[in-house]
Design an enzyme around this catalytic site. Structure first.
Site, PDB file in Angstrom:
ATOM      1  N   LYS A 160       0.843  -1.169  -0.181  1.00 45.58           N
ATOM      2  CA  LYS A 160      -0.256   0.153   0.163  1.00 45.58           C
ATOM      3  C   LYS A 160       0.939   1.257   0.218  1.00 45.58           C
ATOM      4  CE  LYS A 160      -4.009   2.053   2.358  1.00 45.58           C
ATOM      5  NZ  LYS A 160      -4.922   1.873   3.723  1.00 45.58           N
TER       6      LYS A 160
ATOM      7  N   SER B 272      -9.733   2.165   2.912  1.00 43.52           N
ATOM      8  CA  SER B 272      -8.715   2.992   2.034  1.00 43.52           C
ATOM      9  C   SER B 272      -7.661   1.955   1.317  1.00 43.52           C
ATOM     10  CB  SER B 272      -8.049   3.896   2.929  1.00 43.52           C
ATOM     11  OG  SER B 272      -7.237   3.125   3.902  1.00 43.52           O
TER      12      SER B 272
ATOM     13  N   SER C 244     -10.288  -0.064   7.145  1.00 43.68           N
ATOM     14  CA  SER C 244      -9.588  -0.039   6.205  1.00 43.68           C
ATOM     15  C   SER C 244      -9.112  -1.229   5.306  1.00 43.68           C
ATOM     16  CB  SER C 244      -8.597   1.000   6.181  1.00 43.68           C
ATOM     17  OG  SER C 244      -9.112   2.208   6.112  1.00 43.68           O
TER      18      SER C 244
END
Lengths: 110, 487
Positions: free
Chosen positions: B77, B152, B176
């Site tokens: 990420k 997210s 997330s």
């Protein structure tokens, strides 16, 4: 204590500008208007916590009635130089610190 | 493409049925082929990953000892610092930023021999639940490109679901990892706060942020978590030493006799009947495996949205104060003085959602409000923790929905972003109570995956992984690949 708040929040443009300044942000007119609406809704969300009874819980580490105010400087009497461990070797007559020898060159080394 | 879990890939690499180079090339090709639609990958480290894979192949050919995960590809990420790739948090504010160090989780993965393929798209600074708030553009759900992948960690979830990588890192502040895992039909675990070091993970809300693995199955997540977790006292004071880091040790235990709690607050008035039916089927499957279910009461979780959306923006406004154009990232071209430079650089760098949350946080912390808002929210957090503590006297794990619905449409909440905050209602309590929880796929509604959340006692990741793995040994939901990328 019951929440007697009847009206929905309305945050003024001046307040938005104040928060934007504190946030170090420049807002366009359009974004300022949107954030005014959003922050008013968030204010209602914050106030939804008003009626929640939190007394049975342990107080949070962050809860301190004095923490939200700027502390005034208060002059404190300092520790006398002759007192306290860190000043144990302070010689008032000379104004110097005297410390015991760590290495004595006169003594023969084994 | 045939389903292959990480354990199977490890076997294939060790038995030399496939080389690390071939595996790496396979995933690069898939990214090139499918990511033009998905937009889940922001940076591909083709040269460095192929070089690393080649080194591993040479070492294996020479009979050198290798770590178990040597040659297994990984996507990272965008909010994890990597020395050899940009780390932008999907924000213009960090455009071009290259970290001088690797995050601890990245170091651990590299040390275990994993090959980092590249970086994944995300909501800017991890703020969002749809992956629409990204400077790189929105990510599409691989099951339906008109729908969001969640957020997210939406890029990580979409990439793993589309088999652009067998694994990815995610971070979870209010759901997330779990919500995008549910929306994309994969498995993702948020460990207890403190299991994985936060060092090098760019902070959003420091008391809630926790990194975790995202992969197809619970077994894959257990393998990855055993590598990612570590005690890191030198860099992260919230990192907590665990008795051991073998999260696979309980996977194959029977769940006969396991007590599962079903919180009534999560199931009563659940809006989507089709999703609820699928959850009930999954719960029955767990009962068939020998677990017994009992209704439990978590009376204060209903306050989680107001507490979370006070605490998280407060911490975010403080954490993001450092991005002022002076040290990191974007700096504006023209400014009259230093204060204007800070404000202009930040305003040009941050997207609207980040600005909104900074403003909310600054407002809640501003003079006269801190006690009313932030401290009250912290006390509500204690109430929620207390509810869970009481529940653990009755049950071993808690099963709950991950999200109120399946993935929603792109731009569905554009007019009122604060409505999207309500979507986090089932994931937030876990972050507030610092507990471990995972989401796993349990079926489909209108061709979109449904996720089920399993919540555990603090530090008891092994039991929730065991429960999920046992479910996945008798079901195949985690093996299904989205038709649009199944070639």
């Amino acid at each position: 204590m019951p929440n007697n708040r009847m009206n929905k929040s309305t945050i003024s443009c001046a307040e938005i500008d104040r928060i934007a300044k504190a946030s170090a942000l420049e807002l366009t007119e359009q974004l300022r208007e949107r954030l005014r609406g959003d922050l008013s809704k968030m204010d209602d969300l914050f106030h939804s916590m008003d009626d929640i009874e939190v007394c049975p819980t342990k107080q949070s580490d962050y809860t301190d009635s004095a923490c939200n105010t700027l502390r005034e400087d208060i002059k404190q009497t300092s520790v006398k130089k002759t007192k306290g461990d860190c000043y144990a070797h302070y010689d008032e007559s000379t104004g110097y610190f005297t410390v015991p020898k760590v290495i004595n060159h006169d003594e023969p080394t084994s | 493409m045939k389903y292959q879990g990480i354990a199977e890939l490890i076997n294939a690499l060790q038995s030399k049925k496939i080389s690390a180079t071939e595996l790496c090339r396979h995933y690069h090709d898939r990214v090139q082929k499918h990511d033009t639609t998905l937009n889940s990958v922001t940076h591909i480290a083709r040269t460095s990953s192929m070089m690393r894979a080649k080194e591993i192949d040479e070492a294996r050919a020479n009979g050198e000892p290798l770590q178990a995960l040597a040659g297994i590809p990984l996507l990272v990420k965008e909010n994890f610092c990597t020395v050899d790739m940009p780390t932008t948090c999907a924000s213009k504010a960090l455009q071009g930023y290259q970290s001088p160090f690797d995050a601890t989780i990245i170091k651990n993965c590299r040390r275990a021999g994993m090959v980092i393929l590249g970086k994944c798209n995300m909501d800017e600074f991890a703020m969002g639940g749809s992956n629409e708030n990204s400077a790189f553009g929105a990510v599409k759900n691989p099951w339906k490109s008109t729908h969001v992948p969640g957020g997210s960690s939406g890029g990580s979830a979409a990439a793993v679901a589309a088999r652009l990588s067998p694994a990815a890192t995610g971070s979870d502040t209010g759901g997330s990892i779990r919500q995008p895992a549910a929306f994309c039909g994969i498995t993702g675990i948020k460990p207890s706060y403190g299991v994985i070091s936060r060092f090098g993970m760019i902070a959003f809300a420091s008391s809630l942020d926790q990194a975790g693995p995202m992969a197809a199955s619970a077994e894959d997540c257990a393998i990855l978590l055993s590598t990612m977790a570590s005690h890191d006292p030198a860099n992260d004071m919230t990192s907590v030493k665990q008795p051991d880091y073998d999260y696979q040790s309980k996977l194959n235990n029977s769940i006969r006799g396991m007590k599962i709690g079903l919180p009534k607050q999560y199931f009563e008035n659940f809006g989507d009947q089709s999703v609820e039916n699928i959850m009930q089927t999954a719960i029955k499957e767990l009962e068939k495996l020998g677990a017994s279910c009992v209704e439990i009461d978590l009376p204060d979780v209903k306050h989680c949205i107001s507490a979370y959306y006070t605490i998280a923006p407060c911490e975010a406004s403080s954490n993001l104060a450092r991005f002022d154009g002076n040290i990191y990232g974007h700096r504006c071209q023209h400014s009259e003085d230093i204060d204007t430079m800070y404000a202009r650089s930040r305003s040009q760098g941050f997207g609207d959602e980040v600005k909104r949350r900074i403003m909310i946080g600054t407002y809640a912390l501003s003079s006269g409000y801190r006690n009313d808002y932030y401290n009250k929210a912290q006390n509500i957090r204690n109430l929620i923790r207390h509810d869970f503590d009481e529940a653990w006297h009755q049950v071993d794990v808690i099963v709950a929905p991950t999200a109120p619905s399946t993935a929603f449409q792109l731009n569905q909440f554009q007019d009122d972003p604060t409505k999207m905050y309500q979507q986090d209602v089932y994931t937030i309590p876990v972050n507030l109570a610092e507990l471990p929880a995972l989401s796993m796929p349990i079926g489909f509604v209108n061709d979109l995956p449904v996720g089920l959340q399993i919540i555990g006692k603090k530090w008891d990741e092994k039991t929730i992984l065991n429960c999920a793995h046992q479910y996945q040994t008798v079901t195949n939901w985690h093996k299904i690949i989205p038709p649009s990328v199944n070639d």
